[in-house]
Design a protein around this motif. Structure first.
Motif, short mmCIF file in Angstrom:
data_model
loop_
_atom_site.label_atom_id
_atom_site.label_comp_id
_atom_site.label_asym_id
_atom_site.label_seq_id
_atom_site.Cartn_x
_atom_site.Cartn_y
_atom_site.Cartn_z
N ALA A 105 3.83 5.61 -5.61
CA ALA A 105 3.80 5.62 -7.07
C ALA A 105 2.70 6.52 -7.60
O ALA A 105 2.88 7.24 -8.59
CB ALA A 105 3.62 4.19 -7.58
N ARG A 106 1.57 6.53 -6.93
CA ARG A 106 0.47 7.40 -7.37
C ARG A 106 0.87 8.88 -7.23
O ARG A 106 0.61 9.70 -8.13
CB ARG A 106 -0.76 7.12 -6.53
CG ARG A 106 -1.48 5.84 -6.91
CD ARG A 106 -2.58 5.51 -5.95
NE ARG A 106 -3.29 4.29 -6.35
CZ ARG A 106 -4.18 3.66 -5.59
NH1 ARG A 106 -4.42 4.11 -4.36
NH2 ARG A 106 -4.79 2.58 -6.04
N ALA B 252 0.83 -1.21 0.00
CA ALA B 252 0.00 0.00 0.00
C ALA B 252 0.87 1.26 0.00
O ALA B 252 0.58 2.24 -0.70
CB ALA B 252 -0.92 -0.01 1.23
N ALA B 253 1.97 1.22 0.77
CA ALA B 253 2.86 2.37 0.80
C ALA B 253 3.53 2.58 -0.56
O ALA B 253 3.67 3.72 -1.03
CB ALA B 253 3.92 2.16 1.89
N ALA C 189 2.22 13.90 -9.96
CA ALA C 189 3.07 15.09 -10.09
C ALA C 189 3.52 15.30 -11.53
O ALA C 189 3.93 16.41 -11.90
CB ALA C 189 4.28 14.96 -9.17
N GLU C 190 3.46 14.25 -12.36
CA GLU C 190 3.88 14.38 -13.75
C GLU C 190 2.84 15.12 -14.61
O GLU C 190 3.16 15.58 -15.70
CB GLU C 190 4.15 12.99 -14.33
CG GLU C 190 5.32 12.26 -13.68
CD GLU C 190 5.53 10.88 -14.27
OE1 GLU C 190 4.81 10.53 -15.22
OE2 GLU C 190 6.41 10.15 -13.78
N TYR C 191 1.59 15.17 -14.16
CA TYR C 191 0.52 15.76 -14.96
C TYR C 191 0.08 17.09 -14.33
O TYR C 191 -0.12 17.16 -13.12
CB TYR C 191 -0.67 14.80 -15.06
CG TYR C 191 -0.34 13.54 -15.85
CD1 TYR C 191 -0.53 13.51 -17.22
CD2 TYR C 191 0.17 12.42 -15.22
CE1 TYR C 191 -0.22 12.35 -17.94
CE2 TYR C 191 0.48 11.27 -15.93
CZ TYR C 191 0.28 11.24 -17.28
OH TYR C 191 0.58 10.12 -18.00
N TYR D 242 -4.48 6.04 -19.39
CA TYR D 242 -4.27 5.28 -18.16
C TYR D 242 -2.97 5.77 -17.52
O TYR D 242 -1.92 5.86 -18.17
CB TYR D 242 -4.16 3.78 -18.42
CG TYR D 242 -3.83 2.97 -17.17
CD1 TYR D 242 -4.86 2.49 -16.38
CD2 TYR D 242 -2.51 2.73 -16.81
CE1 TYR D 242 -4.57 1.76 -15.23
CE2 TYR D 242 -2.22 2.00 -15.66
CZ TYR D 242 -3.25 1.52 -14.87
OH TYR D 242 -2.96 0.82 -13.72
N VAL D 243 -3.02 6.10 -16.26
CA VAL D 243 -1.85 6.48 -15.47
C VAL D 243 -1.92 5.75 -14.15
O VAL D 243 -2.94 5.85 -13.45
CB VAL D 243 -1.80 8.01 -15.23
CG1 VAL D 243 -0.63 8.37 -14.31
CG2 VAL D 243 -1.67 8.76 -16.56
N PHE D 244 -0.86 5.02 -13.87
CA PHE D 244 -0.85 4.29 -12.61
C PHE D 244 -0.89 5.28 -11.45
O PHE D 244 -0.07 6.18 -11.35
CB PHE D 244 0.41 3.43 -12.51
CG PHE D 244 0.52 2.68 -11.21
CD1 PHE D 244 -0.26 1.56 -10.98
CD2 PHE D 244 1.39 3.10 -10.22
CE1 PHE D 244 -0.18 0.87 -9.78
CE2 PHE D 244 1.48 2.42 -9.01
CZ PHE D 244 0.69 1.30 -8.79
N GLY D 245 -1.90 5.13 -10.57
CA GLY D 245 -2.06 6.04 -9.44
C GLY D 245 -2.84 7.28 -9.79
O GLY D 245 -3.06 8.13 -8.92
#
Length: 340
Positions: free
Chosen positions: A182-183, A176-177, A188-190, A244-247
């Motif tokens: 990762a999310r 979970a951490a 922060a990339e978008y 699709y973006v992980f997180g």
């Protein structure tokens, strides 16, 4: 001289008993030699003194010679013929030796080999099978907890189960951490400055509170987005094509549970950003009762999306994909409904 010789002759001839007794008695070898010498010398003396008596002396010499021969023959026979005692000694000697050898072999040889030769008792012990004891213990005795005199004992199965539970909990917390980190990194990339699910939920709470106050004062309710499954479907369709973006949990990019959370937040339903937690927050219903807008949850907790009817799903699929409507590719799923 004549008288003396005659007397000697007479004494010799006139006493045959004496000669006969001497001849008959056993003689030693020395006596035999002396008698032979006397017999040899006397005729010669008589021949020299009285030649007329020579003839008379011959029988005596002959008798003496024959007696000497008989004596020698008897002595030779007695020396040559074995006596009974000598035969017994010759017979008993080997018998005694054989008995002695047998007694020595009987007593000494077994004692010498006693330490190396196996005994019947040792052979019996070696050949006897080893006896073992077997007993069964109930399986319940190995798994049950026991206590005695204030001391407790925990079975191995219980300890292993506790260790496995701790390991699973730690693994879940670590995962979970990692997912949350990762999310956050992907978000922060978008660049997205619109409303988030939290913003929608906060606004919905304020709207609900205003509506409740207006109802209390008799004012008209404020305009808002009512909850209904068709309204959920309409909101979800607005984001078809979002990558699709992980997180991801905003229109800048969604993952599967972030997409469901963001849409339902606009209708006042707060969900966690987790497939498993969303499954636990909803109510499982039969697929025959499912309607578009309900949520499809895969049984292994790996994915979820909006149910669109006729075996279709609207979801954020995987890296490289985007939000779309497509057939459900597995039969291992169930339907969950929110808002009831």
């Amino acid at each position: 001289m004549t008288h003396t010789g005659t007397a000697a002759d007479d004494s010799t001839t006139a006493n045959p008993t004496t000669s006969g007794d001497a001849t008959a008695a056993p003689l030693t070898r020395r006596a035999v030699r002396e008698a032979a010498e006397r017999a040899t010398r006397r005729p010669l003396a008589r021949t020299a003194s009285t030649p007329a008596r020579t003839t008379a002396a011959r029988p005596t010499a002959a008798r003496t010679g024959s007696a000497l021969g008989a004596t020698r023959t008897a002595a030779t026979r007695s020396a040559a013929a074995p006596t009974t005692s000598s035969r017994k000694r010759k017979f008993m000697a080997p018998v005694v030796l054989a008995v002695a050898a047998g007694m020595f072999g009987t007593m000494a040889v077994p004692a010498a080999f006693a330490s190396t030769q196996p005994t019947p008792a040792a052979d019996a012990r070696a050949a006897a099978p080893v006896q073992t004891q077997e007993f069964d213990v109930s399986a319940a005795a190995g798994t049950a907890d026991t206590s005695r005199d204030g001391f407790g004992a925990t079975s191995t199965e219980t300890l292993e189960a506790q260790a496995a539970a701790k390991a699973a909990a730690k693994a879940a917390a670590d995962r979970a951490a990692e997912v949350e980190a990762a999310r956050a990194a992907k978000a922060a990339e978008y660049a997205y400055d619109g409303k988030t699910a939290e913003d929608y939920l906060a606004a919905d709470s304020a709207t609900t509170a205003s509506a409740a106050g207006a109802a209390a004062t008799g004012a008209a309710p404020a305009a808002g987005t009512p909850f209904s499954l068709p309204a959920v479907v309409a909101t979800a369709k607005q984001y078809i094509g979002t990558p699709y973006v992980f997180g991801g949990a905003t229109p800048a990019g969604f993952d599967c549970s972030g997409y469901v959370m963001y849409v339902y937040a606009q209708h006042g339903i707060s969900l966690a950003h987790s497939v498993t937690l969303q499954d636990q927050a909803g109510t499982t219903i039969p697929e025959s009762e499912a309607q578009p807008g309900d949520v499809v949850v895969f049984n292994d907790g790996s994915h979820d999306g909006f149910y669109m009817g006729n075996g279709m799903i609207m979801d954020a699929p995987k890296p490289g994909g985007s939000v779309s409507i497509r057939p459900i590719w597995s039969s291992s799923y169930h339907i969950v409904r929110f808002g009831i």
